[in-house]
Motif scaffolding. Sequence first.
Motif, PDB file in Angstrom:
ATOM      1  N   LEU A  73       0.824  -1.216   0.000  1.00 19.64           N
ATOM      2  CA  LEU A  73       0.000   0.000   0.000  1.00 19.64           C
ATOM      3  C   LEU A  73       0.855   1.261   0.000  1.00 19.64           C
ATOM      4  CD1 LEU A  73      -2.851  -0.998   2.466  1.00 19.64           C
ATOM      5  CD2 LEU A  73      -3.065  -0.592   0.002  1.00 19.64           C
ATOM      6  N   GLN A  74       1.954   1.228   0.726  1.00 17.11           N
ATOM      7  CA  GLN A  74       2.822   2.399   0.769  1.00 17.11           C
ATOM      8  C   GLN A  74       3.449   2.674  -0.592  1.00 17.11           C
ATOM      9  OE1 GLN A  74       5.255   1.306   4.223  1.00 17.11           O
ATOM     10  NE2 GLN A  74       4.370   3.068   5.270  1.00 17.11           N
ATOM     11  N   VAL A  75       3.861   1.632  -1.298  1.00 16.14           N
ATOM     12  CA  VAL A  75       4.450   1.808  -2.625  1.00 16.14           C
ATOM     13  C   VAL A  75       3.371   2.194  -3.634  1.00 16.14           C
ATOM     14  CG1 VAL A  75       5.658   0.613  -4.508  1.00 16.14           C
ATOM     15  CG2 VAL A  75       6.403   0.305  -2.145  1.00 16.14           C
ATOM     16  N   PHE A  76       2.182   1.653  -3.476  1.00 17.35           N
ATOM     17  CA  PHE A  76       1.073   2.018  -4.351  1.00 17.35           C
ATOM     18  C   PHE A  76       0.720   3.491  -4.181  1.00 17.35           C
ATOM     19  CE2 PHE A  76      -3.511   2.436  -5.183  1.00 17.35           C
ATOM     20  CZ  PHE A  76      -3.529   2.030  -6.518  1.00 17.35           C
ATOM     21  N   ALA A  77       0.716   3.965  -2.926  1.00 16.68           N
ATOM     22  CA  ALA A  77       0.380   5.371  -2.645  1.00 16.68           C
ATOM     23  C   ALA A  77       1.474   6.326  -3.117  1.00 16.68           C
ATOM     24  CB  ALA A  77       0.130   5.562  -1.153  1.00 16.68           C
ATOM     25  N   ASP A  78       2.717   5.875  -3.109  1.00 16.36           N
ATOM     26  CA  ASP A  78       3.841   6.704  -3.538  1.00 16.36           C
ATOM     27  C   ASP A  78       4.796   5.848  -4.372  1.00 16.36           C
ATOM     28  OD1 ASP A  78       5.972   8.412  -3.935  1.00 16.36           O
ATOM     29  OD2 ASP A  78       6.310   8.799  -1.796  1.00 16.36           O
ATOM     30  N   PRO A  79       4.607   5.823  -5.699  1.00 11.65           N
ATOM     31  CA  PRO A  79       5.426   4.974  -6.570  1.00 11.65           C
ATOM     32  C   PRO A  79       6.928   5.300  -6.544  1.00 11.65           C
ATOM     33  CG  PRO A  79       3.497   5.798  -7.738  1.00 11.65           C
ATOM     34  CD  PRO A  79       3.561   6.507  -6.417  1.00 11.65           C
ATOM     35  N   ASN A  80       7.308   6.432  -5.958  1.00  7.41           N
ATOM     36  CA  ASN A  80       8.732   6.764  -5.847  1.00  7.41           C
ATOM     37  C   ASN A  80       9.434   5.941  -4.764  1.00  7.41           C
ATOM     38  OD1 ASN A  80       8.678   8.736  -7.883  1.00  7.41           O
ATOM     39  ND2 ASN A  80       7.863  10.234  -6.432  1.00  7.41           N
ATOM     40  N   LYS A  81       8.647   5.328  -3.893  1.00  2.00           N
ATOM     41  CA  LYS A  81       9.231   4.503  -2.842  1.00  2.00           C
ATOM     42  C   LYS A  81       9.670   3.171  -3.433  1.00  2.00           C
ATOM     43  CE  LYS A  81       6.760   6.415   1.082  1.00  2.00           C
ATOM     44  NZ  LYS A  81       5.938   6.129   2.240  1.00  2.00           N
ATOM     45  N   ARG A  82      10.752   2.625  -2.872  1.00  2.00           N
ATOM     46  CA  ARG A  82      11.253   1.319  -3.315  1.00  2.00           C
ATOM     47  C   ARG A  82      10.629   0.224  -2.456  1.00  2.00           C
ATOM     48  NH1 ARG A  82      17.188   2.086  -2.554  1.00  2.00           N
ATOM     49  NH2 ARG A  82      17.121  -0.174  -2.515  1.00  2.00           N
ATOM     50  N   TYR A  83      10.078  -0.774  -3.130  1.00  2.00           N
ATOM     51  CA  TYR A  83       9.366  -1.839  -2.420  1.00  2.00           C
ATOM     52  C   TYR A  83      10.265  -2.562  -1.421  1.00  2.00           C
ATOM     53  CZ  TYR A  83       6.373  -5.778  -1.400  1.00  2.00           C
ATOM     54  OH  TYR A  83       5.612  -6.719  -0.746  1.00  2.00           O
ATOM     55  N   VAL A  84      11.498  -2.852  -1.802  1.00  2.00           N
ATOM     56  CA  VAL A  84      12.382  -3.594  -0.905  1.00  2.00           C
ATOM     57  C   VAL A  84      12.642  -2.813   0.389  1.00  2.00           C
ATOM     58  CG1 VAL A  84      14.581  -2.799  -1.886  1.00  2.00           C
ATOM     59  CG2 VAL A  84      14.446  -5.043  -0.792  1.00  2.00           C
ATOM     60  N   VAL A  85      12.719  -1.501   0.300  1.00  2.00           N
ATOM     61  CA  VAL A  85      12.930  -0.677   1.499  1.00  2.00           C
ATOM     62  C   VAL A  85      11.672  -0.704   2.373  1.00  2.00           C
ATOM     63  CG1 VAL A  85      13.339   1.678   2.337  1.00  2.00           C
ATOM     64  CG2 VAL A  85      14.643   0.801   0.385  1.00  2.00           C
ATOM     65  N   GLU A  86      10.518  -0.466   1.753  1.00  2.00           N
ATOM     66  CA  GLU A  86       9.262  -0.452   2.516  1.00  2.00           C
ATOM     67  C   GLU A  86       8.985  -1.819   3.134  1.00  2.00           C
ATOM     68  OE1 GLU A  86       7.746   2.427   3.149  1.00  2.00           O
ATOM     69  OE2 GLU A  86       9.344   3.278   1.928  1.00  2.00           O
ATOM     70  N   LEU A  87       9.266  -2.881   2.393  1.00  2.00           N
ATOM     71  CA  LEU A  87       9.046  -4.232   2.906  1.00  2.00           C
ATOM     72  C   LEU A  87       9.979  -4.539   4.077  1.00  2.00           C
ATOM     73  CD1 LEU A  87       7.583  -6.932   2.667  1.00  2.00           C
ATOM     74  CD2 LEU A  87       9.339  -7.627   1.017  1.00  2.00           C
ATOM     75  N   THR A  88      11.226  -4.142   3.961  1.00  2.00           N
ATOM     76  CA  THR A  88      12.187  -4.389   5.041  1.00  2.00           C
ATOM     77  C   THR A  88      11.763  -3.676   6.317  1.00  2.00           C
ATOM     78  OG1 THR A  88      13.972  -4.651   3.433  1.00  2.00           O
ATOM     79  CG2 THR A  88      14.618  -4.200   5.717  1.00  2.00           C
ATOM     80  N   TYR A  89      11.419  -2.395   6.207  1.00  2.00           N
ATOM     81  CA  TYR A  89      10.968  -1.654   7.390  1.00  2.00           C
ATOM     82  C   TYR A  89       9.683  -2.248   7.952  1.00  2.00           C
ATOM     83  CZ  TYR A  89      14.525   1.914   7.385  1.00  2.00           C
ATOM     84  OH  TYR A  89      15.728   2.557   7.495  1.00  2.00           O
ATOM     85  N   SER A  90       8.749  -2.575   7.076  1.00  2.00           N
ATOM     86  CA  SER A  90       7.477  -3.129   7.523  1.00  2.00           C
ATOM     87  C   SER A  90       7.679  -4.453   8.256  1.00  2.00           C
ATOM     88  CB  SER A  90       6.554  -3.322   6.320  1.00  2.00           C
ATOM     89  OG  SER A  90       5.277  -3.719   6.728  1.00  2.00           O
ATOM     90  N   LEU A  91       8.508  -5.329   7.704  1.00  2.00           N
ATOM     91  CA  LEU A  91       8.757  -6.624   8.348  1.00  2.00           C
ATOM     92  C   LEU A  91       9.535  -6.476   9.656  1.00  2.00           C
ATOM     93  CD1 LEU A  91       9.533  -8.884   5.275  1.00  2.00           C
ATOM     94  CD2 LEU A  91       7.560  -9.067   6.805  1.00  2.00           C
TER      95      LEU A  91
END
Length: 146
Positions: free
Chosen positions: A30-48
């Motif tokens: 959802l975070q990457v969907f809301a802001d496509p400039n974010k990198r999924y691997v970064v958001e996933l790492t922080y989220s996990l």
Amino acid sequence: MKPAISNIDLISSLRRGLLTWAFCLAIASLQVFADPNKRYVVELTYSLCIGTSCWLLAELSRLLLRRAGDPGGWPHDSGVVLLLLISIGGGFLMGTLLADRWFGWSSFGDSGTLRRSVMMTLIAGTGITYFFYSRGRNAHLEAAAH
């Protein structure tokens, strides 16, 4: 009196952990969907990292704060507030520091990003904890009714 640690239902705890990871995957997406400039691997790492830290602290807090009569094995009243403070606050701090270490930077320099991360963790952590709390309470009440 048996120590709380001997009352661990390991399968239920692991199930809550796996569901927490599923929530983390959804949150990162959802975070990457809301802001496509974010990198999924970064958001996933922080989220996990944050989600896993919150889950572990919630499981530990739940064991230490509950009383024998608490429905579903979850503390009530001020105990649940303390559980939220420990698990969400501590989980955010531990998870963020762990992910920061992984990437080699600090998230604590940008107050805007930090504020959004704290709010996301508060909302998600409270919602996920309520989800598990209500499931445990309902299972307890259903078992008591039969």
